[in-house]
Design a protein around this motif. Structure first.
Motif, PDB file in Angstrom:
ATOM      1  N   LEU A 201      40.761  33.771  53.815  1.00 53.59           N
ATOM      2  CA  LEU A 201      40.746  34.380  54.938  1.00 53.59           C
ATOM      3  C   LEU A 201      42.457  34.040  55.600  1.00 53.59           C
ATOM      4  CD1 LEU A 201      37.091  31.932  56.093  1.00 53.59           C
ATOM      5  CD2 LEU A 201      37.637  34.350  55.081  1.00 53.59           C
ATOM      6  N   VAL A 202      42.052  34.891  56.185  1.00 56.72           N
ATOM      7  CA  VAL A 202      43.716  34.637  56.506  1.00 56.72           C
ATOM      8  C   VAL A 202      43.525  34.577  57.882  1.00 56.72           C
ATOM      9  CG1 VAL A 202      44.462  37.422  55.822  1.00 56.72           C
ATOM     10  CG2 VAL A 202      43.111  37.474  57.917  1.00 56.72           C
ATOM     11  N   ALA A 203      42.403  34.258  58.273  1.00 57.38           N
ATOM     12  CA  ALA A 203      42.799  33.608  59.933  1.00 57.38           C
ATOM     13  C   ALA A 203      41.352  32.417  60.012  1.00 57.38           C
ATOM     14  CB  ALA A 203      42.753  34.121  60.941  1.00 57.38           C
ATOM     15  N   ARG A 204      40.613  31.468  60.170  1.00 54.91           N
ATOM     16  CA  ARG A 204      40.019  30.775  60.311  1.00 54.91           C
ATOM     17  C   ARG A 204      40.280  29.488  61.329  1.00 54.91           C
ATOM     18  NH1 ARG A 204      40.014  25.450  57.505  1.00 54.91           N
ATOM     19  NH2 ARG A 204      37.665  26.109  56.922  1.00 54.91           N
ATOM     20  N   LEU A 205      38.063  29.411  62.236  1.00 56.36           N
ATOM     21  CA  LEU A 205      38.333  28.260  62.976  1.00 56.36           C
ATOM     22  C   LEU A 205      37.182  28.122  62.629  1.00 56.36           C
ATOM     23  CD1 LEU A 205      39.318  28.102  65.807  1.00 56.36           C
ATOM     24  CD2 LEU A 205      37.214  30.144  66.808  1.00 56.36           C
ATOM     25  N   GLU A 206      37.259  26.291  62.341  1.00 51.94           N
ATOM     26  CA  GLU A 206      35.888  25.812  62.504  1.00 51.94           C
ATOM     27  C   GLU A 206      35.043  25.376  63.914  1.00 51.94           C
ATOM     28  OE1 GLU A 206      36.787  22.604  60.397  1.00 51.94           O
ATOM     29  OE2 GLU A 206      38.383  22.969  58.678  1.00 51.94           O
ATOM     30  N   THR A 207      34.164  26.145  63.644  1.00 54.17           N
ATOM     31  CA  THR A 207      33.042  25.838  64.418  1.00 54.17           C
ATOM     32  C   THR A 207      32.196  23.856  64.583  1.00 54.17           C
ATOM     33  OG1 THR A 207      31.315  26.614  63.222  1.00 54.17           O
ATOM     34  CG2 THR A 207      32.494  27.831  64.799  1.00 54.17           C
ATOM     35  N   GLY A 208      32.347  23.160  63.874  1.00 57.54           N
ATOM     36  CA  GLY A 208      31.866  21.249  63.649  1.00 57.54           C
ATOM     37  C   GLY A 208      30.564  21.754  63.475  1.00 57.54           C
ATOM     38  N   SER A 209      29.640  21.170  63.664  1.00 57.38           N
ATOM     39  CA  SER A 209      28.844  21.052  62.839  1.00 57.38           C
ATOM     40  C   SER A 209      27.937  22.069  63.373  1.00 57.38           C
ATOM     41  CB  SER A 209      27.858  19.851  63.544  1.00 57.38           C
ATOM     42  OG  SER A 209      27.466  20.473  64.843  1.00 57.38           O
ATOM     43  N   ASP A 210      27.730  23.505  63.444  1.00 60.04           N
ATOM     44  CA  ASP A 210      26.748  24.589  64.488  1.00 60.04           C
ATOM     45  C   ASP A 210      27.428  25.717  63.696  1.00 60.04           C
ATOM     46  OD1 ASP A 210      26.126  23.332  66.437  1.00 60.04           O
ATOM     47  OD2 ASP A 210      27.347  24.135  67.810  1.00 60.04           O
ATOM     48  N   LEU A 211      26.416  25.622  62.835  1.00 64.25           N
ATOM     49  CA  LEU A 211      26.981  26.963  61.466  1.00 64.25           C
ATOM     50  C   LEU A 211      26.690  28.574  62.870  1.00 64.25           C
ATOM     51  CD1 LEU A 211      26.249  27.992  58.597  1.00 64.25           C
ATOM     52  CD2 LEU A 211      23.756  28.245  59.285  1.00 64.25           C
ATOM     53  N   PRO A 212      27.576  29.189  63.108  1.00 63.39           N
ATOM     54  CA  PRO A 212      27.391  30.822  63.060  1.00 63.39           C
ATOM     55  C   PRO A 212      26.032  32.131  62.203  1.00 63.39           C
ATOM     56  CG  PRO A 212      29.560  30.281  62.236  1.00 63.39           C
ATOM     57  CD  PRO A 212      28.534  28.880  61.741  1.00 63.39           C
ATOM     58  N   TYR A 213      24.957  31.776  63.049  1.00 58.19           N
ATOM     59  CA  TYR A 213      24.304  32.039  62.463  1.00 58.19           C
ATOM     60  C   TYR A 213      24.670  33.861  62.193  1.00 58.19           C
ATOM     61  CZ  TYR A 213      19.482  32.816  59.357  1.00 58.19           C
ATOM     62  OH  TYR A 213      18.550  32.413  58.951  1.00 58.19           O
ATOM     63  N   ARG A 214      24.656  33.908  62.891  1.00 55.31           N
ATOM     64  CA  ARG A 214      24.872  35.934  63.087  1.00 55.31           C
ATOM     65  C   ARG A 214      26.033  36.209  64.326  1.00 55.31           C
ATOM     66  NH1 ARG A 214      21.137  35.390  60.555  1.00 55.31           N
ATOM     67  NH2 ARG A 214      18.799  36.937  60.432  1.00 55.31           N
ATOM     68  N   MET A 215      26.386  37.242  63.848  1.00 52.45           N
ATOM     69  CA  MET A 215      27.470  37.328  64.876  1.00 52.45           C
ATOM     70  C   MET A 215      27.933  39.595  64.874  1.00 52.45           C
ATOM     71  SD  MET A 215      30.311  37.501  61.383  1.00 52.45           S
ATOM     72  CE  MET A 215      31.661  37.584  62.530  1.00 52.45           C
ATOM     73  N   ALA A 216      28.281  39.264  65.632  1.00 53.06           N
ATOM     74  CA  ALA A 216      28.855  41.379  66.438  1.00 53.06           C
ATOM     75  C   ALA A 216      30.341  40.841  66.963  1.00 53.06           C
ATOM     76  CB  ALA A 216      27.714  41.516  67.106  1.00 53.06           C
ATOM     77  N   VAL A 217      30.713  41.627  66.255  1.00 47.91           N
ATOM     78  CA  VAL A 217      32.288  42.236  66.831  1.00 47.91           C
ATOM     79  C   VAL A 217      32.146  42.928  67.974  1.00 47.91           C
ATOM     80  CG1 VAL A 217      34.838  43.184  66.441  1.00 47.91           C
ATOM     81  CG2 VAL A 217      33.225  41.711  64.319  1.00 47.91           C
ATOM     82  N   HIS A 218      32.720  43.067  68.916  1.00 46.91           N
ATOM     83  CA  HIS A 218      32.419  44.297  69.976  1.00 46.91           C
ATOM     84  C   HIS A 218      33.980  45.500  69.813  1.00 46.91           C
ATOM     85  CE1 HIS A 218      33.878  45.805  73.457  1.00 46.91           C
ATOM     86  NE2 HIS A 218      32.407  45.369  74.032  1.00 46.91           N
ATOM     87  N   PRO A 219      32.632  46.621  70.318  1.00 51.68           N
ATOM     88  CA  PRO A 219      33.831  47.977  69.188  1.00 51.68           C
ATOM     89  C   PRO A 219      34.835  47.998  70.130  1.00 51.68           C
ATOM     90  CG  PRO A 219      30.730  48.055  70.410  1.00 51.68           C
ATOM     91  CD  PRO A 219      31.528  46.887  71.030  1.00 51.68           C
ATOM     92  N   GLY A 220      34.932  47.068  71.185  1.00 48.39           N
ATOM     93  CA  GLY A 220      36.389  47.887  71.802  1.00 48.39           C
ATOM     94  C   GLY A 220      37.273  46.398  70.419  1.00 48.39           C
ATOM     95  N   GLY A 221      36.743  46.381  70.476  1.00 49.25           N
ATOM     96  CA  GLY A 221      37.808  44.479  68.983  1.00 49.25           C
ATOM     97  C   GLY A 221      38.788  43.728  70.496  1.00 49.25           C
ATOM     98  N   ASP A 222      37.260  43.620  71.144  1.00 50.33           N
ATOM     99  CA  ASP A 222      38.236  42.120  72.532  1.00 50.33           C
ATOM    100  C   ASP A 222      37.287  41.248  71.845  1.00 50.33           C
ATOM    101  OD1 ASP A 222      38.545  44.771  74.006  1.00 50.33           O
ATOM    102  OD2 ASP A 222      36.745  44.483  75.223  1.00 50.33           O
ATOM    103  N   GLY A 223      36.581  40.591  70.973  1.00 53.68           N
ATOM    104  CA  GLY A 223      36.515  39.377  70.684  1.00 53.68           C
ATOM    105  C   GLY A 223      35.004  39.799  69.466  1.00 53.68           C
ATOM    106  N   ILE A 224      34.474  38.482  69.390  1.00 56.95           N
ATOM    107  CA  ILE A 224      33.596  38.187  68.965  1.00 56.95           C
ATOM    108  C   ILE A 224      32.522  36.984  69.280  1.00 56.95           C
ATOM    109  CG2 ILE A 224      32.507  37.587  66.220  1.00 56.95           C
ATOM    110  CD1 ILE A 224      35.053  37.871  65.069  1.00 56.95           C
ATOM    111  N   ILE A 225      31.083  37.769  68.960  1.00 60.81           N
ATOM    112  CA  ILE A 225      29.904  36.864  69.613  1.00 60.81           C
ATOM    113  C   ILE A 225      29.268  36.388  68.596  1.00 60.81           C
ATOM    114  CG2 ILE A 225      28.687  38.654  70.003  1.00 60.81           C
ATOM    115  CD1 ILE A 225      27.305  37.335  72.030  1.00 60.81           C
ATOM    116  N   CYS A 226      28.962  35.103  68.260  1.00 60.96           N
ATOM    117  CA  CYS A 226      28.062  34.249  67.347  1.00 60.96           C
ATOM    118  C   CYS A 226      27.958  33.861  67.681  1.00 60.96           C
ATOM    119  CB  CYS A 226      29.298  33.598  66.788  1.00 60.96           C
ATOM    120  SG  CYS A 226      30.277  33.667  65.474  1.00 60.96           S
ATOM    121  N   ALA A 227      26.077  33.813  67.558  1.00 61.55           N
ATOM    122  CA  ALA A 227      24.714  32.951  67.406  1.00 61.55           C
ATOM    123  C   ALA A 227      24.825  31.589  67.057  1.00 61.55           C
ATOM    124  CB  ALA A 227      23.612  33.826  66.887  1.00 61.55           C
TER     125      ALA A 227
END
Length: 347
Positions: free
Chosen positions: A56-82
């Motif tokens: 992974l060229v970049a990584r961000l740990e989320t502690g005890s929370d598992l990012p179970y689903r995700m979607a990248v904004h089509p404009g490239g603005d960011g990522i939403i994670c469930a």
């Protein structure tokens, strides 16, 4: 490598280097002490050299929370994670996106108030222009918001027993929602009304839903279904909402499904780790990668230019398969690299 609960979204991040694609991964070991960190990460695929990054060229740990689903904004603005009980927004860390190694992730200060303490969300989807976000919960609630204002468009607590999959039509007019049990539903996004309830036949179990279009830009709804005989693709007319086709594809159940942006291809992943690329014109298999992964295929995503297909598996591996000309030999077309997703391990 230990088993990862990996999900994937693949998007062309704005200002990425030419002939390259950046991939966003999410997964981990959950709340237990498996030694596998819960991580959102970025990988890099270079089309010219057909090379997928080992790490992974970049990584961000989320502690005890598992990012179970995700979607990248089509404009490239960011990522939403469930996460297990809420949805969180993550932004890019770094302004220079000319070099992928300088692109990172950070937790946004922006709070998604309407998605706090809502329980596990099992489906996330933006529409094509990124102006709407649909979210489906384990409790069966379907929510649709304007983005980025988060103004509520639709809030249906009993849309399904459990929402498993969501997808917007290319023009953003329709949203299809699929649940566990009961019919698949099509919603008019503007009026928030149910336009159609699509029922299964015989022993069918709907697993995934996607809108696509034919060569003359006619819109079609495709649903991947599991039957006693294996996996099939079902198609519906989006004017009359009548079923127009049922095509058996593979003997094993389909557990991952997606369509290319240009509408030419469908991709299926099986519980045996196989990947199939299907022509949407005649529903024939164009190519099949047997044992592309050693475990269940958890997610598939075409690149924005429809030239590549990314896949991940519960075995902790990822691969990118280039979409080749059908005239090329099978050995040439399918000998693509598979990489373990290093960067989730502890330490």
């Amino acid at each position: 490598m230990k088993s990862l609960k990996v999900k994937i979204s693949l998007n062309q991040i704005r200002r990425a280097p030419p002939h390259s694609t950046d991939l966003a991964f999410a997964g981990g070991g959950g709340e237990g002490r498996s030694g596998i960190r819960n991580v959102i990460g970025l990988g890099h695929f270079d089309i010219a050299s057909n090379s997928l990054s080992d790490q992974l060229v970049a990584r961000l740990e989320t502690g005890s929370d598992l990012p179970y689903r995700m979607a990248v904004h089509p404009g490239g603005d960011g990522i939403i994670c469930a996460m297990p009980n809420s949805c969180r927004w993550f932004e890019w860390d770094g302004n220079n996106r000319e070099q992928v190694n300088e692109l990172g992730l950070m937790t946004s200060e922006r709070m998604l108030t309407h998605l706090e303490d809502v329980g596990q969300q099992l489906a996330l989807a933006f529409n094509n222009d990124g102006s709407a976000l649909a979210v489906g919960g384990e409790d069966g609630t379907l929510r649709v918001f304007k983005w980025p204002s988060m103004e509520m468009i639709l809030n249906e607590p009993k849309a399904h027993t459990t929402v498993k999959d969501l997808h917007f039509s290319s023009d953003g007019r329709f949203l299809v929602s699929l649940g566990s049990g009961g019919p698949c539903r099509v919603w008019d996004v503007t009026s928030s009304a149910v336009l159609a309830s699509l029922s299964k036949e015989n022993d069918e179990i709907f697993s995934s839903c996607r809108f696509t279009q034919t060569d003359d830009n006619t819109q079609v709804l495709c649903i991947a279904a599991v039957t006693g005989k294996g996996g099939s693709i079902l198609t519906w007319n989006t004017n009359t909402w009548t079923r127009i086709g049922t095509k058996p594809i593979v003997r094993d159940p389909i557990c991952a499904f997606n369509v290319s942006a240009d509408g030419k291809f469908l991709a299926c992943g099986t519980i045996q780790g196989d990947i199939l690329i299907v022509s949407s014109t005649n529903m024939r298999i164009q190519s099949m990668i047997r044992k592309a992964h050693l475990g269940i295929v958890t997610a598939l995503r075409f690149s924005d230019d429809s030239r590549a297909l990314a896949s991940v598996s519960m075995d902790g591996s990822a691969r990118v398969t280039l979409i080749e000309d059908k005239k090329k030999s099978e050995s040439d077309a399918l000998s693509r690299p598979k990489k373990d997703l290093h960067g989730f391990e502890e330490g």
